[in-house]
Design a protein around this motif. Structure first.
Motif, short mmCIF file in Angstrom:
data_model
loop_
_atom_site.label_atom_id
_atom_site.label_comp_id
_atom_site.label_asym_id
_atom_site.label_seq_id
_atom_site.Cartn_x
_atom_site.Cartn_y
_atom_site.Cartn_z
N CYS A 137 0.87 -1.18 0.00
CA CYS A 137 0.00 0.00 0.00
C CYS A 137 0.91 1.22 0.00
CB CYS A 137 -0.90 0.01 1.24
SG CYS A 137 -1.97 -1.44 1.38
N LEU A 138 0.90 1.97 -1.09
CA LEU A 138 1.88 3.04 -1.25
C LEU A 138 1.25 4.31 -1.77
CD1 LEU A 138 4.05 2.34 -4.45
CD2 LEU A 138 2.04 1.00 -3.90
N GLY A 139 2.06 5.38 -1.78
CA GLY A 139 1.69 6.64 -2.39
C GLY A 139 2.83 7.09 -3.28
N ILE A 140 2.78 8.32 -3.76
CA ILE A 140 3.92 8.87 -4.48
C ILE A 140 4.19 10.27 -3.92
CG2 ILE A 140 3.22 7.59 -6.53
CD1 ILE A 140 2.62 10.27 -7.89
N GLY A 141 5.41 10.75 -4.11
CA GLY A 141 5.78 12.05 -3.60
C GLY A 141 5.55 13.16 -4.60
N GLU A 142 5.71 14.39 -4.14
CA GLU A 142 5.57 15.55 -5.02
C GLU A 142 6.63 15.54 -6.12
OE1 GLU A 142 5.47 19.16 -2.72
OE2 GLU A 142 3.94 18.36 -1.36
N ASN A 143 7.74 14.86 -5.87
CA ASN A 143 8.78 14.71 -6.88
C ASN A 143 8.67 13.37 -7.61
OD1 ASN A 143 9.60 12.92 -4.94
ND2 ASN A 143 11.60 13.85 -4.57
N GLY A 144 7.56 12.66 -7.40
CA GLY A 144 7.34 11.37 -8.04
C GLY A 144 8.02 10.21 -7.35
N HIS A 145 8.53 10.43 -6.14
CA HIS A 145 9.26 9.34 -5.48
C HIS A 145 8.33 8.21 -5.07
CE1 HIS A 145 8.94 11.36 -1.20
NE2 HIS A 145 7.90 10.60 -1.43
N LEU A 146 8.90 7.01 -4.96
CA LEU A 146 8.26 5.85 -4.35
C LEU A 146 9.05 5.55 -3.08
CD1 LEU A 146 7.71 3.51 -7.43
CD2 LEU A 146 6.03 4.98 -6.32
N ALA A 147 8.35 5.49 -1.94
CA ALA A 147 9.02 5.46 -0.64
C ALA A 147 10.00 6.65 -0.64
CB ALA A 147 9.68 4.12 -0.39
N PHE A 148 11.25 6.43 -0.24
CA PHE A 148 12.22 7.53 -0.29
C PHE A 148 13.20 7.36 -1.45
CE2 PHE A 148 11.62 9.12 4.30
CZ PHE A 148 10.97 10.26 3.86
N ASN A 149 12.73 6.73 -2.51
CA ASN A 149 13.52 6.65 -3.73
C ASN A 149 13.25 7.91 -4.54
OD1 ASN A 149 14.64 3.70 -3.75
ND2 ASN A 149 12.48 3.50 -3.17
N ASP A 150 13.92 9.00 -4.14
CA ASP A 150 13.81 10.26 -4.87
C ASP A 150 14.52 10.14 -6.22
OD1 ASP A 150 12.44 11.59 -2.79
OD2 ASP A 150 14.32 12.10 -1.78
N PRO A 151 14.20 11.01 -7.17
CA PRO A 151 14.83 10.90 -8.49
C PRO A 151 16.35 10.77 -8.48
CG PRO A 151 13.01 12.42 -8.62
CD PRO A 151 13.14 12.04 -7.17
N PRO A 152 17.10 11.49 -7.63
CA PRO A 152 18.56 11.35 -7.67
C PRO A 152 19.08 9.97 -7.26
CG PRO A 152 17.94 13.42 -6.63
CD PRO A 152 16.69 12.60 -6.73
N VAL A 153 18.30 9.23 -6.48
CA VAL A 153 18.79 7.93 -5.97
C VAL A 153 17.95 6.75 -6.45
CG1 VAL A 153 19.81 8.99 -3.93
CG2 VAL A 153 17.46 8.12 -3.82
#
Length: 255
Positions: A137-153
């Protein structure tokens, strides 16, 4: 309740007029899937996101009847590094108060970095590898992240199960926007997160995304290329993922 459904690649997208309708529908579908799987299996393993975007869905599950939580092992997908064990900003605290303490699962597996982030990562990796993940059960971030997988990582082929990451500026600011921290400087700079392959290993994914602040991320997720510049775009390739959005997040009605 007015709703609409569309398909984007393999992703099923359900659009609702209001946030409350969205969360209730997601909760109802997740509860139904849990019951169906419990009819087939002795035990389930479920991973939950911890964020205000999940509030309505979690409230539905907390009061849903007919779920035998004593046969369910629960996990969460990320946690800040360095916060005190009793900090109310911890995701472990959020999920415990919103759901786990109310439904009393068979086991509650929390990311605990009190003995160090590396030890916590290794311990949680061992727990996750003990069996398949049935539901995420998940959401997405304002930067499109999944969990704390932000775009840079973010890495769609990440070899790790759970990793330590630096949080990007947009992600840290979102925690302030969500009311989780008073100021930007209060937000930790590091976290532990399940990797994208770990999240995608779940057999059934339910993604709940309300609010105007998520509109750009939702549009990039659905209409842009599948790329780590918008990590959530990879959900379009999962064999069994449903996205639940309200009109604020989606932006226009589906014809």
């Amino acid at each position: 309740m007015k709703s609409a459904i569309e398909q984007v690649d393999a992703l099923r997208v359900c659009v609702f007029e209001t946030r409350q309708e969205m969360g209730g529908a997601a909760g109802k579908d997740i509860a139904a899937k849990i019951k169906a799987l419990l009819a087939e299996k002795e035990r389930l393993r479920i991973v939950f996101a911890a964020a205000p975007s999940q509030n309505e869905m979690l409230a539905f599950l907390a009061s849903a009847e007919g779920i035998d939580w004593s046969r369910i092992d629960v996990f969460h997908m990320d946690e800040y590094v360095g916060l005190p064990a009793d900090a109310t900003e911890r995701f472990a605290y959020f999920l415990t108060t919103k759901l786990f303490a109310k439904v009393l699962p068979r086991t509650v597996n929390l990311i605990d970095d009190s003995t160090g982030a590396d030890a916590a990562r290794l311990h949680y990796k061992q727990l996750l590898e003990q069996g398949p993940i049935d539901i995420v059960c998940l959401g997405i971030g304002e930067n499109g992240h999944l969990a704390f997988n932000d775009p840079p990582v973010a890495d769609f082929d990440d070899p790790e199960v759970i990793k330590r990451v630096q949080l990007d500026v947009i992600c840290r600011q979102q925690q302030v926007n969500d009311g989780c921290f008073a100021t930007f400087d209060d937000v930790p700079k590091e976290a532990l997160t399940l990797t994208i392959p770990t999240l995608l290993s779940g057999n059934h994914l339910f993604c709940v995304v309300p609010g105007k602040t998520k509109h750009q991320a939702v549009q990039a997720m659905l209409n842009g290329p599948i790329t780590t510049a918008c990590p959530a775009s990879i959900l379009r390739r999962h064999r069994a993922c449903t996205l639940y959005v309200d009109m604020d997040a989606y932006g226009q009605w589906v014809n």
